[in-house]
Design an enzyme around this catalytic site. Sequence first.
Site, PDB file in Angstrom:
ATOM      1  N   THR A 184       0.854  -1.194   0.000  1.00 35.86           N
ATOM      2  CA  THR A 184       0.000   0.000   0.000  1.00 35.86           C
ATOM      3  C   THR A 184       0.886   1.240   0.000  1.00 35.86           C
ATOM      4  O   THR A 184       2.103   1.153   0.206  1.00 35.86           O
ATOM      5  CB  THR A 184      -0.930   0.021   1.225  1.00 35.86           C
ATOM      6  N   GLU A 327      -5.564  -2.962  -1.601  1.00 37.26           N
ATOM      7  CA  GLU A 327      -6.178  -4.202  -1.113  1.00 37.26           C
ATOM      8  C   GLU A 327      -7.299  -4.708  -2.017  1.00 37.26           C
ATOM      9  O   GLU A 327      -7.802  -5.814  -1.835  1.00 37.26           O
ATOM     10  CB  GLU A 327      -6.771  -3.984   0.297  1.00 37.26           C
ATOM     11  N   LYS A 440     -12.546  15.448  14.955  1.00 33.24           N
ATOM     12  CA  LYS A 440     -13.612  15.424  15.959  1.00 33.24           C
ATOM     13  C   LYS A 440     -13.601  16.738  16.718  1.00 33.24           C
ATOM     14  O   LYS A 440     -12.694  17.019  17.493  1.00 33.24           O
ATOM     15  CB  LYS A 440     -13.455  14.237  16.909  1.00 33.24           C
ATOM     16  N   TRP A 445     -18.261  15.033  14.173  1.00 31.74           N
ATOM     17  CA  TRP A 445     -17.273  14.792  13.139  1.00 31.74           C
ATOM     18  C   TRP A 445     -17.310  15.845  12.032  1.00 31.74           C
ATOM     19  O   TRP A 445     -18.373  16.251  11.588  1.00 31.74           O
ATOM     20  CB  TRP A 445     -17.502  13.424  12.480  1.00 31.74           C
TER      21      TRP A 445
HETATM   22  N1  ATP Z   1     -12.302   8.442  -4.880  1.00 29.64           N
HETATM   23  C1  ATP Z   1     -11.669   8.553  -3.693  1.00 29.64           C
HETATM   24  N2  ATP Z   1     -12.076   9.481  -2.804  1.00 29.64           N
HETATM   25  C2  ATP Z   1     -11.454   9.603  -1.617  1.00 29.64           C
HETATM   26  N3  ATP Z   1     -10.424   8.830  -1.239  1.00 29.64           N
HETATM   27  C3  ATP Z   1      -9.986   7.894  -2.081  1.00 29.64           C
HETATM   28  C4  ATP Z   1     -10.569   7.707  -3.350  1.00 29.64           C
HETATM   29  N4  ATP Z   1      -9.923   6.700  -3.957  1.00 29.64           N
HETATM   30  C5  ATP Z   1      -8.963   6.286  -3.113  1.00 29.64           C
HETATM   31  N5  ATP Z   1      -8.973   7.004  -1.981  1.00 29.64           N
HETATM   32  C6  ATP Z   1      -8.097   6.842  -0.824  1.00 29.64           C
HETATM   33  O1  ATP Z   1      -6.931   6.084  -1.163  1.00 29.64           O
HETATM   34  C7  ATP Z   1      -6.859   4.931  -0.331  1.00 29.64           C
HETATM   35  C8  ATP Z   1      -6.187   3.795  -1.027  1.00 29.64           C
HETATM   36  O2  ATP Z   1      -4.886   4.149  -1.398  1.00 29.64           O
HETATM   37  P1  ATP Z   1      -3.671   3.149  -1.402  1.00 29.64           P
HETATM   38  O3  ATP Z   1      -4.117   1.747  -1.431  1.00 29.64           O
HETATM   39  O4  ATP Z   1      -2.807   3.630  -2.507  1.00 29.64           O
HETATM   40  O5  ATP Z   1      -2.880   3.338  -0.059  1.00 29.64           O
HETATM   41  P2  ATP Z   1      -3.170   4.270   1.147  1.00 29.64           P
HETATM   42  O6  ATP Z   1      -4.428   3.868   1.814  1.00 29.64           O
HETATM   43  O7  ATP Z   1      -3.089   5.691   0.670  1.00 29.64           O
HETATM   44  O8  ATP Z   1      -1.927   3.928   2.071  1.00 29.64           O
HETATM   45  P3  ATP Z   1      -1.875   3.052   3.415  1.00 29.64           P
HETATM   46  O9  ATP Z   1      -3.005   2.066   3.358  1.00 29.64           O
HETATM   47  O10 ATP Z   1      -0.574   2.412   3.357  1.00 29.64           O
HETATM   48  O11 ATP Z   1      -2.035   4.040   4.489  1.00 29.64           O
HETATM   49  C9  ATP Z   1      -8.283   4.656   0.057  1.00 29.64           C
HETATM   50  O12 ATP Z   1      -8.398   3.886   1.210  1.00 29.64           O
HETATM   51  C10 ATP Z   1      -8.846   6.061   0.219  1.00 29.64           C
HETATM   52  O13 ATP Z   1      -8.557   6.562   1.480  1.00 29.64           O
HETATM   53 MG    MG Z   2      -4.889   2.119   2.821  1.00 30.18          MG
END
Ligand code: ATP
Ligand code: MG
Lengths: 544, 544
Positions: A184, A327, A440, A445
């Site tokens: 990730t 994931e 918060k 929220w």
């Molecule tokens: N359309 C969207 N709107 C808002 N957030 C989004 C969108 N698409 C993806 N995301 C954000 O990106 C995340 C997924 O990104 P990625 O799998 O690249 O790793 P990450 O969650 O940024 O990193 P880590 O899990 O290691 O903290 C999602 O869980 C969400 O938070």
């Molecule tokens: Mg993530």
Amino acid sequence: MLGLMQGHQLTTSMLVEKLEGVFASSAVVTGPYQERRESTFAQVALRARKLAAGLDTLGVPVAARVATLGWNSQEHLELYFGVPSSARVLHTINHRLAPGDIEYIINDAQDDVIFIDRSLLDVLWPLAQRLPTVRHIVVIDDLPTVKIPQDPRIVNYEELLDGQEEVKSFEPLNERAAAALCYTSGTTGRPKGVLYDHRSIILHAMSHLFADSFALGHSDVVMPIVPMFHANAWGLPYAVALSGSSLVLPGRVSDPERLAEMMEQEQVTVSAAVTTVWRSLLPHLRGRELTSLRRLANGGGALPVELSREYLTTVGVPIVGTWGMTEASPTLTAARTALVNGQDPKDIDQRSLSAMCAPGYPNPLIKIRLARPDGTLAVHDGKETGELQVAGPTIASGYFGSCDGSESFTEDGWLRTGDVGVIDPDGCIHVVDRLKDLIKSGGEWIGSVELENAIMSHPDVLEAAVVGRPDNKWGERPVAFVVLRMNTSVSDAALRTHLGAKVAKWWIPEDIYFVDDIPKTPTGKISKKVLRDTKAWALTGSAR
Amino acid sequence: MLGLMQGHQLTTSMLVEKLEGVFASSAVVTGPYQERRESTFAQVALRARKLAAGLDTLGVPVAARVATLGWNSQEHLELYFGVPSSARVLHTINHRLAPGDIEYIINDAQDDVIFIDRSLLDVLWPLAQRLPTVRHIVVIDDLPTVKIPQDPRIVNYEELLDGQEEVKSFEPLNERAAAALCYTSGTTGRPKGVLYDHRSIILHAMSHLFADSFALGHSDVVMPIVPMFHANAWGLPYAVALSGSSLVLPGRVSDPERLAEMMEQEQVTVSAAVTTVWRSLLPHLRGRELTSLRRLANGGGALPVELSREYLTTVGVPIVGTWGMTEASPTLTAARTALVNGQDPKDIDQRSLSAMCAPGYPNPLIKIRLARPDGTLAVHDGKETGELQVAGPTIASGYFGSCDGSESFTEDGWLRTGDVGVIDPDGCIHVVDRLKDLIKSGGEWIGSVELENAIMSHPDVLEAAVVGRPDNKWGERPVAFVVLRMNTSVSDAALRTHLGAKVAKWWIPEDIYFVDDIPKTPTGKISKKVLRDTKAWALTGSAR
Ligand SMILES: Nc1ncnc2c1ncn2[C@@H]1O[C@H](COP(=O)(O)OP(=O)(O)OP(=O)(O)O)[C@@H](O)[C@H]1O
Ligand SMILES: [Mg+2]
Ligand SMILES: Nc1ncnc2c1ncn2[C@@H]1O[C@H](COP(=O)(O)OP(=O)(O)OP(=O)(O)O)[C@@H](O)[C@H]1O
Ligand SMILES: [Mg+2]
């Protein structure tokens, strides 16, 4: 009683047969544009088979992790197919991560070999002595001016392939076998390893052909700007092996002008990137002949409607939303564009455009639910928020390597996305914020993403980030970091007036900091962790 | 090493969750039009769950065959989902088959229960005493005027569902479990049983969402005229559960005027039928408001370009080709329409139109090869003919019941389709003829389908069939049966002149018989078996 069907396994070797069969003549173009190289799917398949033989020569065992540190290129594509089809695991690494993270990831994955673009050797070399499992480093010669260190582990990619007899038929594999490993982005902590099986890759790739998703077809020219180290470039390189679309890979290029040039010259129809890239690309697209464009997809973070509108006006198509995560292979939802395709841009009203900037509708193979903090299910009324949880054949069941991650899964095995959202009665998903980024204030929220969007709806604002600052009275209060467009100026008061009409009074940020730049993660996301951890509000000087 | 993905099984219960979840409000309309009934996917799902409970009440065991003799209707749709999701096998029967075939099929399948539309009781009743395995006959009350016989096995469908507590969660099933059973059309011999698993149904349904195939999306209104007893109505009822498209089911209607009326009133976008139906429908479509139409698909037999052109002129969209068979779930190939969509009909040239009337390009999950009589592979040069052989997860591996059928599979497990074809260098498939219908004249082959198409390209010809007649000198010679359009007349000589410009001289039929009608199979195909077995050339009187 079992059915009487052939039940062929869904594996990447099936895709290789497409590349060399029906789609043999589809093109793969690799940039940068001044060094444009064109090849065919058939060539890629042949070289993937030679690569597989090369891995045999190197003695890379079944299930061993084969890492890549590379740009979006034909060679990277060959690795995408050759590595998993020959029963190894393709481990794509984000070369923009901090050296400590790269070292951690390679050792956590226990990579056996690393394939690296010559132009990226600098990234690896400082760590090269601390990677005990790595037996070979195979260099793809994308930039002859970079010096290659003296090291017995080094092999040249073309020499590895040269003279190899291609593997004519791959050993049959169970579709649940491991095929690829991606970590990730590390936005919220250490990157976590996601181990895809062949099945998830194929099923996910199929979903990119769906009419209500990317709708990839044979006549498309797909340019994934999203890097091939980021969740398999959203699975697009695998999807084109099912659709036969041509592929345009920018290569060693992140210069927006070069990207824009390629987009025009190759008559790209579909492209995918994150907001930061879309924003930097826009000025370079102006005045170009881009009528071929059909779908521009955003992912990895929220998509501001204003940005999409600018694309609509400038290049004739809007950017549209997706929501996903490593994931989830990664695409979970996509905007439906059927309603606006072929429409005159100026006829697309703000409401339709907003709808397309939302993350959109679930991939049909995915189940999405909304959970309250107590674990009961929230209603899909477009109002109640909850944690978005997902399940399906393209979703991780756990993490690879040392990450425990059990808190990321519910008792019944659903992935807790860590994203807070609402779901419309018609199934459209909206992401309000990450759980970890929610603010918060006084027991209530505030969604930082929603607040950012409200700020960005001001015509003079280019970008905004909102985080919670500890506050004695309220627990937390939102503070905003705002980047203005070139040659504009907005007063703090004017922005507050603008916000007053958009959000509840207590949502209006305590302080607004006008800055030149907002810190980004290596995948181009706003790094709220950095903003919070460095106490950016203290560093930024006084609010204007 | 296995991947770490959830690997959820691909089963019809996954589809039921879509029906009651994101697509809850999509519509299901059942005809005939004067009795129009409208319901929702949510209702269908709920009733499918009640039906599953009803099957429990009847004591229908796991894997038991649940037969249907029904029209395309909401109740039939409930059976499509309720039966396989509760681990039974849905066995759809063609009620237009000869009584002997229906009896054979029911006994070969060892059906435990039969669900039957009241309007079809006449079909079943004469056989009802010769069906030893059938314990229950459940009557769906589509036509109250039909008398229901006194028989202890008879149950009323609504009474079976009434007061049932719906099955809330279906037992998890392996996706390779048997889900549905269809018998082939019996064009060349006894119908053969094909036992689909859940996996093949879902993967096939997914392919209907692909941009280059049917491209089903949420905004579509799909009207399968192809009967639900014929290869699962091409899988369309399952596909809409993934796309959320609304469904229009004609019900107890085959009157073309009523069908045309429904198509207009429901603003249908996609429809599927066989050539015979398209031909009978055309005059009733004239003058209707049908701008909603987007794709009309033909299957089950060759599609004459002239018919497609007539649709293009009359309703603004051409009919386009598919190739398939019961053994293949059934769709194997589809025309790519991307190139002409949105084009003005009059701008579509004959070449593009022919290309779309060909069977088209393979479903990405399917492998297709061309085999010479000696088993070696023929080349894909658009010229060499061979038997089309297919493999993939949506293809049968054998037949159910008493049919041996081992001669239908190659040693390496591919299905021998029995169809002769050529493959273009770009992968487009063309079906030349059935192996069994090829005419061997003087040691050379004549493709009857190709010859028919040449005859039908004459503007005054409505339909044509060609079979081989035994011939002392040549072994076989082609003879043609020709139906002329209303109020036209063409002389034998004129037709021969027309053919002279289209085919080799020795292909020109020995005799041309002008007839009012060509015998059809119960699925609306030309019955060459009947033409040959009855020695139709002798019955038809002299050639004009
Ligand atoms: N359309 C969207 N709107 C808002 N957030 C989004 C969108 N698409 C993806 N995301 C954000 O990106 C995340 C997924 O990104 P990625 O799998 O690249 O790793 P990450 O969650 O940024 O990193 P880590 O899990 O290691 O903290 C999602 O869980 C969400 O938070
Ligand atoms: Mg993530
Ligand atoms: N586009 C097409 N062009 C020519 N023939 C086609 C086309 N599509 C389908 N067919 C014919 O229809 C056949 C499949 O039909 P189906 O499965 O309904 O049973 P059948 O083959 O007619 O009957 P049986 O196998 O019992 O003799 C194909 O094998 C092929 O011969
Ligand atoms: Mg057949």
